[in-house]
Design a protein around this motif. Sequence first.
Motif, PDB file in Angstrom:
ATOM      1  N   LEU A 278       6.786  21.361  -0.691  1.00  0.00           N
ATOM      2  CA  LEU A 278       7.089  19.932  -0.731  1.00  0.00           C
ATOM      3  C   LEU A 278       7.135  19.515  -2.195  1.00  0.00           C
ATOM      4  O   LEU A 278       6.195  19.779  -2.946  1.00  0.00           O
ATOM      5  N   PHE A 279       8.203  18.863  -2.591  1.00  0.00           N
ATOM      6  CA  PHE A 279       8.438  18.562  -3.994  1.00  0.00           C
ATOM      7  C   PHE A 279       8.491  17.047  -4.226  1.00  0.00           C
ATOM      8  O   PHE A 279       8.778  16.280  -3.319  1.00  0.00           O
ATOM      9  N   GLN A 280       8.227  16.649  -5.473  1.00  0.00           N
ATOM     10  CA  GLN A 280       8.300  15.248  -5.897  1.00  0.00           C
ATOM     11  C   GLN A 280       7.443  14.357  -4.995  1.00  0.00           C
ATOM     12  O   GLN A 280       7.881  13.313  -4.512  1.00  0.00           O
ATOM     13  N   GLU A 281       6.220  14.759  -4.766  1.00  0.00           N
ATOM     14  CA  GLU A 281       5.334  14.020  -3.866  1.00  0.00           C
ATOM     15  C   GLU A 281       4.891  12.689  -4.481  1.00  0.00           C
ATOM     16  O   GLU A 281       4.576  12.617  -5.663  1.00  0.00           O
ATOM     17  N   GLU A 282       4.874  11.652  -3.657  1.00  0.00           N
ATOM     18  CA  GLU A 282       4.380  10.339  -4.063  1.00  0.00           C
ATOM     19  C   GLU A 282       3.590   9.735  -2.903  1.00  0.00           C
ATOM     20  O   GLU A 282       3.905   9.978  -1.736  1.00  0.00           O
ATOM     21  N   THR A 283       2.584   8.943  -3.225  1.00  0.00           N
ATOM     22  CA  THR A 283       1.875   8.170  -2.203  1.00  0.00           C
ATOM     23  C   THR A 283       1.803   6.713  -2.646  1.00  0.00           C
ATOM     24  O   THR A 283       1.669   6.431  -3.844  1.00  0.00           O
ATOM     25  N   HIS A 284       1.919   5.808  -1.691  1.00  0.00           N
ATOM     26  CA  HIS A 284       1.804   4.368  -1.960  1.00  0.00           C
ATOM     27  C   HIS A 284       1.035   3.741  -0.809  1.00  0.00           C
ATOM     28  O   HIS A 284       1.207   4.138   0.348  1.00  0.00           O
ATOM     29  N   GLU A 285       0.216   2.765  -1.111  1.00  0.00           N
ATOM     30  CA  GLU A 285      -0.554   2.066  -0.087  1.00  0.00           C
ATOM     31  C   GLU A 285      -0.450   0.566  -0.343  1.00  0.00           C
ATOM     32  O   GLU A 285      -0.704   0.100  -1.459  1.00  0.00           O
ATOM     33  N   TYR A 286      -0.057  -0.179   0.698  1.00  0.00           N
ATOM     34  CA  TYR A 286       0.168  -1.615   0.558  1.00  0.00           C
ATOM     35  C   TYR A 286      -0.576  -2.384   1.649  1.00  0.00           C
ATOM     36  O   TYR A 286      -0.637  -1.935   2.806  1.00  0.00           O
ATOM     37  N   HIS A 287      -1.108  -3.549   1.285  1.00  0.00           N
ATOM     38  CA  HIS A 287      -1.584  -4.480   2.293  1.00  0.00           C
ATOM     39  C   HIS A 287      -0.352  -5.043   3.012  1.00  0.00           C
ATOM     40  O   HIS A 287       0.708  -5.215   2.414  1.00  0.00           O
ATOM     41  N   TYR A 288      -0.505  -5.335   4.282  1.00  0.00           N
ATOM     42  CA  TYR A 288       0.642  -5.821   5.053  1.00  0.00           C
ATOM     43  C   TYR A 288       1.229  -7.092   4.441  1.00  0.00           C
ATOM     44  O   TYR A 288       2.447  -7.304   4.474  1.00  0.00           O
ATOM     45  N   ALA A 289       0.378  -7.917   3.863  1.00  0.00           N
ATOM     46  CA  ALA A 289       0.873  -9.160   3.260  1.00  0.00           C
ATOM     47  C   ALA A 289       1.802  -8.894   2.075  1.00  0.00           C
ATOM     48  O   ALA A 289       2.613  -9.754   1.711  1.00  0.00           O
ATOM     49  N   ASP A 290       1.682  -7.719   1.463  1.00  0.00           N
ATOM     50  CA  ASP A 290       2.503  -7.406   0.293  1.00  0.00           C
ATOM     51  C   ASP A 290       3.886  -6.880   0.658  1.00  0.00           C
ATOM     52  O   ASP A 290       4.764  -6.786  -0.214  1.00  0.00           O
ATOM     53  N   VAL A 291       4.094  -6.511   1.924  1.00  0.00           N
ATOM     54  CA  VAL A 291       5.398  -5.995   2.347  1.00  0.00           C
ATOM     55  C   VAL A 291       6.299  -7.179   2.661  1.00  0.00           C
ATOM     56  O   VAL A 291       6.021  -7.959   3.581  1.00  0.00           O
ATOM     57  N   VAL A 292       7.362  -7.339   1.891  1.00  0.00           N
ATOM     58  CA  VAL A 292       8.208  -8.528   2.044  1.00  0.00           C
ATOM     59  C   VAL A 292       9.484  -8.255   2.829  1.00  0.00           C
ATOM     60  O   VAL A 292      10.127  -9.193   3.306  1.00  0.00           O
ATOM     61  N   ALA A 293       9.888  -6.985   2.974  1.00  0.00           N
ATOM     62  CA  ALA A 293      11.128  -6.711   3.709  1.00  0.00           C
ATOM     63  C   ALA A 293      11.178  -5.256   4.148  1.00  0.00           C
ATOM     64  O   ALA A 293      10.744  -4.355   3.434  1.00  0.00           O
ATOM     65  N   VAL A 294      11.709  -5.067   5.344  1.00  0.00           N
ATOM     66  CA  VAL A 294      12.082  -3.742   5.844  1.00  0.00           C
ATOM     67  C   VAL A 294      13.537  -3.878   6.277  1.00  0.00           C
ATOM     68  O   VAL A 294      13.845  -4.662   7.176  1.00  0.00           O
ATOM     69  N   LEU A 295      14.412  -3.175   5.610  1.00  0.00           N
ATOM     70  CA  LEU A 295      15.833  -3.432   5.824  1.00  0.00           C
ATOM     71  C   LEU A 295      16.675  -2.179   5.667  1.00  0.00           C
ATOM     72  O   LEU A 295      16.215  -1.153   5.171  1.00  0.00           O
TER      73      LEU A 295
END
Length: 289
Positions: free
Chosen positions: A192-209
């Motif tokens: 698995l290459f170029q691995e990244e992880t991100h964690e967000y509070h639901y309030a910080d997610v402004v769009a899924v598109l």
Amino acid sequence: MTLSEAADDRRELVDRYFARVPGAEERNRIWLYAGGGAAVVVLGVLITVAGPWLLGIVVIALGGAGLVRGLPLYEAYRDACEAALPKPRDVIIDKIRDHELAKVRRRAMERLDLTVEDLELAPADWDPLAEPGAGSVPREPLVVTGPVPTSRATVGGDGVWRFSRYAVLALCPTDYHLALYRCVIDLRVAGLFQEETHEYHYADVVAVLTAIRDGGTLPVNGAGGRFEKVLLHEFQLVVASGDRSRIVFGISDERHPDRQVKLPPSSIDDVVRAVRTMLRDKKAPEISG
């Protein structure tokens, strides 16, 4: 079979699958130089025997030049055919891809330090009435996968475009946040290459598109020929900081909308629907009794 031998077999399978098979143009060039050169040599010999030997020698020399030019073309053609044929079956390449995606799901949980009990969302296509033991909800990361458009690509016998490298985004919704794991898989090489992880509070997610952007000068060919203007269809998750996690799930021609690259199923609609539902539930204001 040792791990090294298995890895070598895998590389050979993938390389052979994505290697280009020489076309009619290459064959015609070989016939033009090699076949034509041989015919001219025979003609020169006949001319030499018949009388004007000097003219015959000139003709033989011209034919020999064609043979000299055609021989390396034939060798290159032969080598290309040996590298590309016989083609592995499409299902073999799909199994390699599925195997890597299973590794991504496990790796996502490890990197994000989560367990299946932490996940709040079952697979979007899970039907509890159709599954035995309906009380046990299968939990796993939601995975969106799409090709790396600049990697090697070929069209299988089923008309599906397959790529040698894929970007993968694993979404892990929990009770209190949305955790993301992103990487690139290479069908040729286990890992698995170029691995990244991100964690967000639901309030910080402004769009899924889903969005469309210019594909630039990507060399894409469809059933009707080369795409005039390539468009990349993307799944995007946008947070308040402006960061975007994006995955390509479709490729089309802007000037001919009906011409689209047929890709392996990505379940993009199910994933978008599931994540939007989760966000609505988590971000909805509580109603006091």
